[in-house]
Design a protein around this motif. Structure first.
Motif, short mmCIF file in Angstrom:
data_model
loop_
_atom_site.label_atom_id
_atom_site.label_comp_id
_atom_site.label_asym_id
_atom_site.label_seq_id
_atom_site.Cartn_x
_atom_site.Cartn_y
_atom_site.Cartn_z
N PHE A 72 -16.00 -16.62 -66.21
CA PHE A 72 -15.21 -16.61 -67.43
C PHE A 72 -13.69 -16.56 -67.21
O PHE A 72 -12.94 -16.73 -68.17
CB PHE A 72 -15.62 -15.41 -68.30
N ASP A 73 -13.24 -16.33 -65.98
CA ASP A 73 -11.79 -16.19 -65.84
C ASP A 73 -11.08 -17.50 -65.52
O ASP A 73 -9.86 -17.57 -65.55
CB ASP A 73 -11.44 -15.14 -64.76
N GLY A 74 -11.88 -18.56 -65.24
CA GLY A 74 -11.28 -19.86 -65.00
C GLY A 74 -10.38 -19.88 -63.78
O GLY A 74 -9.43 -20.66 -63.70
N THR A 146 -16.28 -24.54 -63.94
CA THR A 146 -14.89 -24.62 -63.50
C THR A 146 -14.47 -26.06 -63.24
O THR A 146 -13.34 -26.47 -63.53
CB THR A 146 -14.69 -23.79 -62.23
N ASP A 412 -6.06 -25.93 -74.22
CA ASP A 412 -6.73 -25.36 -73.05
C ASP A 412 -8.16 -24.99 -73.44
O ASP A 412 -8.37 -24.14 -74.32
CB ASP A 412 -5.97 -24.12 -72.58
N THR A 414 -10.35 -23.26 -71.91
CA THR A 414 -10.69 -21.86 -71.67
C THR A 414 -10.22 -20.96 -72.80
O THR A 414 -10.78 -19.88 -73.02
CB THR A 414 -10.09 -21.37 -70.33
#
Length: 623
Positions: A72-74, A146, A412, A414
């Motif tokens: 989840f943090d990309g 990713t 973005d 994300t």
């Protein structure tokens, strides 16, 4: 002839007996030695397995945290090379090998210790499967997510997700098999020191099962649904919370979207008045649904959201579109202005080109919408200057502009995902697929709207439906909370309090157009008039209702195994009322063994301007 004396004959009989006794004693000695050797070997293996399992147990949280963070943090860091994953695999392999073999298999049948030996074997095997197959698949899914990025032509590179879909699906099967193996262990028959680790592992596997199912759906569904295998067409329903139905608002605006390789284009827009009505239902309706929601469910596009079952809504809306517009769609998506506000938080302000009729009415070719003004603009202010049919065109234009902006490389991805997650968690973003295989994978997820699914069997429902023409529900404030939850002889009785408030004052009510508040000579002008339907748990008793402390009766019927009770509620401007709904929980749910999350009561409700369509309330364990 020689005659033997009695002593000689007795001597020959004694010698064979002595030989047999020596063999028996020798065999016993050998067995004792073999048993001692086997025991020593098992003790050695058990100690090896213990050390390996302890090391693995210490390693699992760190590996899982790394995987969760990377998903989840990309950050772009490869998760397949996550620190500790290889070491974890080595440790669980050691434990599995140390508890495998003939000696352990035989020991599992011994009295007293057999069940505990079997439990240790199953735990070691489950952990090995977890480390060898499941965690690497989740790491691969994270790496694929990713690597999924926009292409130069404005699409999305979906190949990485497609390539890992098979691995993730196989991991889900492996995990289900491991959980099945652990389910065969009876905690009451094993040593007490093994119970807590077994329960902890079982809970961890349940949690990972949810993550793995999500990864499987993402890798298996996203590529084809976003057009990786060919172009798709979706019908977008813009739900208007100003006029409520069970699943949200009436579909006021409809938009046809084309999707190919992740590129989204707007093909056509239509108002609800352009679709139907039809003389008879466009699809065969379930008799119980038709009885609960009337034949209008299949005849009027404004009523397709009258049911909380979005698969019904999707199938009916798709057929209505096909008959009125001549186009088959691959799926149906529904959203509302509140969900658009979440998306606009991610995109920033959007400049919306206005249809000709809308532009003429407001005196501008475009208008800027953002997260802070979109709800008020679409549900209240728009009706100050636009008729409902023209307002629907404006709604469609805003939805189209927002989704078009999401498809550009200026946004973005994300940052957008949390907005979609928030909308889905509140049942403000729903999806139905015309593909049976895809729909099967969707069933039970937050975006599926499947109140009848097994995972929602212990959920209760509180649904609202406007029964007065107008847009007054834009001024309805809804608060939902747990009033009480008590253990009973049959399990548990939960009481949910629903407080409804008409936020409109009388002066403002007189200023609103008749198509919002009602005719000027109507004594109910400015009133909010809704039906409230309470749905009990699957297979449970009927809900009992009180209004402002007084018992109130209502109409009752069964829908898909649930008892429904419906009452009519009228709110004058500025008035508030509280309805308390007492619903018996199932005995399994009361013990924390039901279909839902243990210790939580899931409440499905109509998503309104002020309240989510899904709540989880803390309840006690009973029994």
């Amino acid at each position: 002839m020689t005659v033997e004396t009695g002593g000689a004959a007795d001597l020959r009989r004694v010698r064979p007996r002595r030989r047999v006794l020596r063999w028996v004693l020798l065999t016993m000695v050998v067995l004792v030695i073999a048993t001692l050797v086997a025991a020593a070997l098992m003790i050695r293996d058990a100690l090896t397995a213990r050390d390996a399992l302890q090391d693995a147990a210490a390693q699992v949280p760190a590996v899982e945290q790394t995987l969760r963070g990377g998903l989840f943090d990309g950050s772009g860091q490869s998760l397949t090379d996550a620190p500790g994953l290889v070491a974890l695999q080595e440790q669980t392999a050691t434990a599995r090998d140390a508890t495998d073999g003939v000696l352990w298999d035989l020991a599992a049948y011994l009295p007293v210790i057999g069940d505990s030996v079997d439990a240790v074997q199953r735990v070691a095997s489950a952990l090995h499967d977890l480390a060898e197959d499941v965690l690497p698949a989740l790491a691969a899914a994270g790496d694929a997510a990713t690597a999924t990025d926009r292409t130069d032509d404005g699409g999305v590179d979906l190949v990485p997700l497609s390539e890992v879909a098979g691995q993730v699906a196989a991991a889900r099967v492996t995990l289900d098999e491991a959980r099945g193996e652990l389910d065969q262990v009876d905690p009451t028959r094993i040593r007490s020191e093994l119970v807590e680790p077994l329960v902890t592992l079982d809970a961890r596997l349940d949690e990972l099962a949810g993550i793995t199912r999500t990864a499987e759906r993402a890798t298996s569904l996203l590529p084809p649904m976003l057009g990786a295998d060919g172009p798709r067409q979706y019908l977008l329903l813009g739900m208007n919370n100003g006029e409520l139905r069970a699943a949200g608002g009436i579909p006021g605006a409809l938009t046809l979207m084309a999707v190919e390789d992740g590129r989204v284009t707007i093909e056509k827009q239509a108002a609800s008045s352009d679709v139907g009505p039809f003389e008879e239902s466009v699809v065969p309706l379930d008799p119980e649904e038709e009885s609960a929601y009337s034949a209008r469910l299949g005849r009027f596009v404004q009523d397709v959201t009258a049911t909380p079952e979005f698969p019904t809504t999707g199938a009916v809306a798709a057929e209505m579109w096909a008959r009125s517009q001549g186009e088959q769609v691959d799926g149906v998506i529904a959203t509302d202005p509140v969900a658009l506000s979440f998306l606009l938080e991610a995109t920033g302000p959007v400049q919306v080109p206005l249809p000709e009729e809308v532009a003429a009415a407001v005196g501008s070719d475009s208008i800027e919408v953002h997260a802070d003004n979109v709800v008020d603009l679409l549900l209240r202010r728009v009706y100050d200057s636009l008729r409902p049919d023209v307002a629907d065109q404006f709604f469609a234009a805003v939805a189209a502009a927002t989704f078009s902006t999401l498809a550009t490389d200026e946004v973005d991805t994300t940052a957008v995902l949390p907005a979609f997650e928030q909308a889905a968690a509140q049942h403000r973003f729903l999806i139905w697929s015309a593909s049976p295989d895809e729909q099967e994978l969707l069933t039970g997820t937050l975006v599926a709207g499947t109140f009848g699914a097994e995972r929602a069997a212990d959920s209760v429902g509180v649904f609202l439906e406007d029964t007065k023409a107008g847009k007054m529900s834009a001024y309805l404030d809804v608060e939902l909370a747990l009033a009480a939850s008590v253990c009973t002889g049959d399990g548990r009785l939960d009481t949910v309090a629903v407080t409804l408030t008409n936020r409109l004052d009388r002066e403002r009510a007189r200023e609103l157009p008749f198509y919002v508040a009602g005719p000027e000579d109507d004594p109910r002008r400015g009133d909010i008039v809704v039906n409230l339907t309470a749905a009990g748990v699957h297979g449970g008793g009927a809900p009992a209702l009180t209004q402002d402390g007084a018992p109130i009766g209502g109409s009752s019927l069964a829908v898909h195994g649930r008892q429904h009770t419906t009452i009519a509620v009228t709110l004058r401007p500025g008035r508030t009322t509280t309805i308390e709904i007492a619903v018996p929980a199932s005995a399994a749910a009361a013990r924390g063994e039901g279909a839902g999350v243990p210790g939580r009561l899931e409440v499905w409700s109509t998503p309104t301007v002020s309240t989510s369509g899904l709540r989880e309330l803390d309840v006690p364990f009973c029994g």
